[in-house]
Structures are given as structure tokens and as C-alpha cells.
Motif scaffolding. Structure first.
Motif, PDB file in Angstrom:
ATOM      1  N   THR A 119       0.878  -1.167   0.000  1.00 27.18           N
ATOM      2  CA  THR A 119       0.000   0.000   0.000  1.00 27.18           C
ATOM      3  C   THR A 119       0.908   1.208   0.000  1.00 27.18           C
ATOM      4  OG1 THR A 119      -1.704  -1.187   1.229  1.00 27.18           O
ATOM      5  CG2 THR A 119      -1.831   1.220   1.237  1.00 27.18           C
ATOM      6  N   TYR A 120       0.698   2.073  -0.956  1.00 27.17           N
ATOM      7  CA  TYR A 120       1.607   3.203  -1.183  1.00 27.17           C
ATOM      8  C   TYR A 120       0.817   4.486  -1.372  1.00 27.17           C
ATOM      9  CZ  TYR A 120       4.619   6.196  -4.106  1.00 27.17           C
ATOM     10  OH  TYR A 120       5.306   7.248  -4.641  1.00 27.17           O
ATOM     11  N   LYS A 121       1.167   5.486  -0.592  1.00 28.49           N
ATOM     12  CA  LYS A 121       0.580   6.815  -0.747  1.00 28.49           C
ATOM     13  C   LYS A 121       1.424   7.533  -1.798  1.00 28.49           C
ATOM     14  CE  LYS A 121      -1.301   9.259   2.727  1.00 28.49           C
ATOM     15  NZ  LYS A 121      -1.388  10.147   3.897  1.00 28.49           N
ATOM     16  N   VAL A 122       0.859   7.696  -2.987  1.00 31.64           N
ATOM     17  CA  VAL A 122       1.587   8.164  -4.161  1.00 31.64           C
ATOM     18  C   VAL A 122       2.276   9.511  -3.911  1.00 31.64           C
ATOM     19  CG1 VAL A 122       1.385   8.767  -6.619  1.00 31.64           C
ATOM     20  CG2 VAL A 122       0.012   6.890  -5.668  1.00 31.64           C
ATOM     21  N   ASP A 123       3.570   9.501  -4.157  1.00 31.26           N
ATOM     22  CA  ASP A 123       4.456  10.673  -4.010  1.00 31.26           C
ATOM     23  C   ASP A 123       4.537  11.219  -2.587  1.00 31.26           C
ATOM     24  OD1 ASP A 123       5.291  10.666  -6.627  1.00 31.26           O
ATOM     25  OD2 ASP A 123       3.873  12.193  -7.290  1.00 31.26           O
ATOM     26  N   LYS A 124       4.024  10.496  -1.618  1.00 40.31           N
ATOM     27  CA  LYS A 124       4.096  10.959  -0.230  1.00 40.31           C
ATOM     28  C   LYS A 124       4.797   9.944   0.659  1.00 40.31           C
ATOM     29  CE  LYS A 124       0.210  14.130  -0.319  1.00 40.31           C
ATOM     30  NZ  LYS A 124      -0.921  14.626   0.444  1.00 40.31           N
ATOM     31  N   GLN A 125       5.263   8.853   0.069  1.00 39.88           N
ATOM     32  CA  GLN A 125       6.019   7.847   0.805  1.00 39.88           C
ATOM     33  C   GLN A 125       7.301   7.574   0.059  1.00 39.88           C
ATOM     34  OE1 GLN A 125       2.579   4.961   1.403  1.00 39.88           O
ATOM     35  NE2 GLN A 125       4.036   4.298   2.958  1.00 39.88           N
ATOM     36  N   ASN A 126       8.290   7.113   0.778  1.00 37.63           N
ATOM     37  CA  ASN A 126       9.583   6.843   0.179  1.00 37.63           C
ATOM     38  C   ASN A 126       9.645   5.402  -0.311  1.00 37.63           C
ATOM     39  OD1 ASN A 126      12.190   7.289  -0.614  1.00 37.63           O
ATOM     40  ND2 ASN A 126      13.061   6.910   1.409  1.00 37.63           N
ATOM     41  N   ILE A 127       9.633   5.222  -1.630  1.00 33.86           N
ATOM     42  CA  ILE A 127       9.843   3.909  -2.232  1.00 33.86           C
ATOM     43  C   ILE A 127      10.877   4.068  -3.345  1.00 33.86           C
ATOM     44  CG2 ILE A 127       7.540   3.036  -1.670  1.00 33.86           C
ATOM     45  CD1 ILE A 127       6.810   3.394  -4.647  1.00 33.86           C
ATOM     46  N   MET A 128      11.256   2.967  -3.952  1.00 38.45           N
ATOM     47  CA  MET A 128      12.229   2.986  -5.043  1.00 38.45           C
ATOM     48  C   MET A 128      11.828   4.041  -6.084  1.00 38.45           C
ATOM     49  SD  MET A 128      13.245  -0.118  -7.677  1.00 38.45           S
ATOM     50  CE  MET A 128      12.530  -1.292  -6.603  1.00 38.45           C
ATOM     51  N   MET A 129      12.788   4.853  -6.499  1.00 33.16           N
ATOM     52  CA  MET A 129      12.510   5.977  -7.389  1.00 33.16           C
ATOM     53  C   MET A 129      11.786   5.547  -8.668  1.00 33.16           C
ATOM     54  SD  MET A 129      15.086   8.831  -9.026  1.00 33.16           S
ATOM     55  CE  MET A 129      15.952   9.029  -7.485  1.00 33.16           C
ATOM     56  N   GLY A 130      12.213   4.464  -9.273  1.00 34.15           N
ATOM     57  CA  GLY A 130      11.570   3.994 -10.493  1.00 34.15           C
ATOM     58  C   GLY A 130      10.119   3.612 -10.272  1.00 34.15           C
ATOM     59  N   LEU A 131       9.837   2.924  -9.156  1.00 32.95           N
ATOM     60  CA  LEU A 131       8.448   2.555  -8.843  1.00 32.95           C
ATOM     61  C   LEU A 131       7.593   3.784  -8.584  1.00 32.95           C
ATOM     62  CD1 LEU A 131       8.640  -0.585  -6.528  1.00 32.95           C
ATOM     63  CD2 LEU A 131       7.827  -0.448  -8.879  1.00 32.95           C
ATOM     64  N   ARG A 132       8.174   4.771  -7.934  1.00 31.68           N
ATOM     65  CA  ARG A 132       7.451   6.010  -7.634  1.00 31.68           C
ATOM     66  C   ARG A 132       6.898   6.613  -8.923  1.00 31.68           C
ATOM     67  NH1 ARG A 132      11.418   9.754  -5.006  1.00 31.68           N
ATOM     68  NH2 ARG A 132      11.604   7.937  -3.699  1.00 31.68           N
ATOM     69  N   ASP A 133       7.705   6.604  -9.965  1.00 33.72           N
ATOM     70  CA  ASP A 133       7.270   7.157 -11.238  1.00 33.72           C
ATOM     71  C   ASP A 133       6.441   6.156 -12.034  1.00 33.72           C
ATOM     72  OD1 ASP A 133       7.581   9.480 -13.142  1.00 33.72           O
ATOM     73  OD2 ASP A 133       8.306   7.843 -14.400  1.00 33.72           O
ATOM     74  N   GLY A 134       6.868   4.895 -12.050  1.00 33.47           N
ATOM     75  CA  GLY A 134       6.207   3.869 -12.853  1.00 33.47           C
ATOM     76  C   GLY A 134       4.765   3.625 -12.467  1.00 33.47           C
ATOM     77  N   ILE A 135       4.469   3.656 -11.182  1.00 33.64           N
ATOM     78  CA  ILE A 135       3.089   3.418 -10.729  1.00 33.64           C
ATOM     79  C   ILE A 135       2.145   4.478 -11.285  1.00 33.64           C
ATOM     80  CG2 ILE A 135       1.628   3.520  -8.650  1.00 33.64           C
ATOM     81  CD1 ILE A 135       3.822   1.844  -7.266  1.00 33.64           C
ATOM     82  N   LYS A 136       2.638   5.692 -11.467  1.00 32.89           N
ATOM     83  CA  LYS A 136       1.788   6.770 -11.994  1.00 32.89           C
ATOM     84  C   LYS A 136       1.498   6.608 -13.489  1.00 32.89           C
ATOM     85  CE  LYS A 136       4.411   9.934 -10.160  1.00 32.89           C
ATOM     86  NZ  LYS A 136       4.989  11.209  -9.712  1.00 32.89           N
ATOM     87  N   LEU A 137       2.205   5.679 -14.162  1.00 28.86           N
ATOM     88  CA  LEU A 137       1.931   5.389 -15.577  1.00 28.86           C
ATOM     89  C   LEU A 137       0.859   4.319 -15.747  1.00 28.86           C
ATOM     90  CD1 LEU A 137       5.593   5.116 -16.940  1.00 28.86           C
ATOM     91  CD2 LEU A 137       4.038   7.067 -17.158  1.00 28.86           C
ATOM     92  N   MET A 138       0.531   3.638 -14.666  1.00 28.41           N
ATOM     93  CA  MET A 138      -0.335   2.463 -14.740  1.00 28.41           C
ATOM     94  C   MET A 138      -1.802   2.794 -14.488  1.00 28.41           C
ATOM     95  SD  MET A 138       2.139  -0.221 -12.724  1.00 28.41           S
ATOM     96  CE  MET A 138       1.167  -1.668 -13.133  1.00 28.41           C
ATOM     97  N   ARG A 139      -2.653   1.892 -14.997  1.00 30.76           N
ATOM     98  CA  ARG A 139      -4.086   1.937 -14.707  1.00 30.76           C
ATOM     99  C   ARG A 139      -4.425   0.702 -13.890  1.00 30.76           C
ATOM    100  NH1 ARG A 139      -4.070   2.948 -20.622  1.00 30.76           N
ATOM    101  NH2 ARG A 139      -4.320   5.163 -20.910  1.00 30.76           N
ATOM    102  N   LYS A 140      -5.621   0.700 -13.285  1.00 28.87           N
ATOM    103  CA  LYS A 140      -6.066  -0.448 -12.477  1.00 28.87           C
ATOM    104  C   LYS A 140      -5.945  -1.741 -13.262  1.00 28.87           C
ATOM    105  CE  LYS A 140      -9.494   1.573  -9.525  1.00 28.87           C
ATOM    106  NZ  LYS A 140     -10.882   1.695  -9.178  1.00 28.87           N
ATOM    107  N   ASN A 141      -5.520  -2.784 -12.551  1.00 25.79           N
ATOM    108  CA  ASN A 141      -5.418  -4.151 -13.082  1.00 25.79           C
ATOM    109  C   ASN A 141      -4.388  -4.328 -14.196  1.00 25.79           C
ATOM    110  OD1 ASN A 141      -7.452  -5.115 -11.297  1.00 25.79           O
ATOM    111  ND2 ASN A 141      -8.968  -4.175 -12.641  1.00 25.79           N
TER     112      ASN A 141
END
Length: 188
Positions: A119-141
Motif C-alpha cells: 500500500t503506497y501513498k503516491v508521491d508521499k512515501q519513500n519507495i524505489m525511485m523507479g516505482l514512484r514514477d512507474g506506478i503513476k503510468l499504470m491503470r487499475k489491473n
């Protein structure tokens, strides 16, 4: 007594005057020529070029897979694409996802079972830099495989466990769901 008091006062005025005199800045004992920074930049350019060469080899070894180059310096492809939804996670949204991490040889570093669920609060939690950006490219499922150079993964430091220094990674991510932050608060 008056003479000794005058002498002491005169001495204090003289010391105060001398200490208030403008002092010149001292030159540093050693001067840096910038060699260290130049060597560091050259070393990093060489590292990135080597990692991009490995990424290029992975892409060329799988010509049936269409990889997309991101603006941030990593590559990705869709394993499962969702063309029906248009929304993507944005800052503050709460994203639930599963993922697996592999090295560039295909060895599993962290399995999906070990890492799930996230569970990740987008751009408000510290995770791997690539995942931080990559998750914002994705849609549900959607399920996306990312090829992250080390500077987009755990960088110079690694993760102090299984991921070493300057290790590029393959991450396969499934975005299960995401909701706006304010919806999560009202559901509780």
C-alpha cells in the motif's frame, strides 16, 4: 591610583581598537582542482552506459516484446494492459500493488509473495525511485515489467540486504487498485 586607572583604560582602548581592525580572509591551505568531481562524473557516465548496454541486450533478446522508453531513464512493457480505464494514480492517492524484483540475469531477488501486498501513498512515501514514477503510468489491473538502471532502483547504497551497490533491476508490478486519499478517510 588615577595614573594606573588611566593606564588600564588606555590599554583597554588600545586593545579594543586593535581587535576591531579589519582582518583579511585567509586563503585555504589546500585548493581542490575539481579532479574528484570530474572523476566521479566520468565513473557515473561509464556505469550508466554499461547498464544501458545491458538493458539494450535484454530488449534485443526479446524482439516480440515492445519496450517503451520513459522520460525518466527506464524502460517498460505491458504484460496486461487496461485500455478501458483512463484514470492513473496521482499524488496523494492510495495505491495497492504487488510486485516482484529480479536481477538482470532473471534471478528472483524478492518474490511477489515476500513483498505482497503493498500500500503506497503516491508521491508521499519513500519507495524505489523507479516505482514512484512507474506506478503513476499504470491503470487499475495492469501488469507492467520495468527495467530500472541502478540510479532508478536502489542506487549506490543498495537495500542493505539482497540488492547490492549499483544493481539494475527488473520489477514486475500489478496495480490492483488505487483510490483518492479523501475516499480512504471517509471509508474508515
Amino acid at each position: 591610583m588615577k595614573n594606573s586607572l588611566k593606564t588600564v583604560l588606555l590599554f583597554l582602548v588600545f586593545v579594543t581598537f586593535m581587535s576591531c581592525k579589519q582582518q583579511q580572509a585567509r586563503m585555504p591551505i589546500s585548493r581542490s582542482s575539481g579532479t574528484f568531481m570530474k572523476e566521479s562524473v566520468a565513473r557515473n557516465k561509464k556505469l550508466i552506459a554499461g547498464e544501458e548496454g545491458k538493458i539494450d541486450s535484454i530488449i534485443k533478446s526479446n524482439p516480440q516484446i515492445q519496450y517503451i522508453a520513459s522520460k525518466k531513464g527506464y524502460w517498460y512493457h505491458y504484460e496486461i494492459k487496461n485500455d478501458k480505464d483512463t484514470l492513473r494514480p496521482k499524488k496523494g492517492d492510495i495505491a495497492q500493488f504487488d510486485y516482484e524484483i529480479k536481477d538482470f540475469k532473471g534471478n528472483v531477488v524478492y518474490s511477489e509473495v515476500e513483498l505482497r501486498p503493498q500500500t503506497y501513498k503516491v508521491d508521499k512515501q519513500n519507495i524505489m525511485m523507479g516505482l514512484r514514477d512507474g506506478i503513476k503510468l499504470m491503470r487499475k489491473n495492469e501488469r507492467v515489467t520495468f527495467l530500472f538502471p541502478s540510479h532508478m532502483a536502489f542506487g549506490y547504497h543498495g537495500d542493505n540486504n539482497r540488492i547490492g551497490t549499483n544493481q539494475p533491476l527488473i520489477c514486475t508490478v500489478t496495480l490492483n487498485d488505487f483510490k483518492p486519499e479523501n475516499n480512504i478517510k471517509t471509508e474508515n
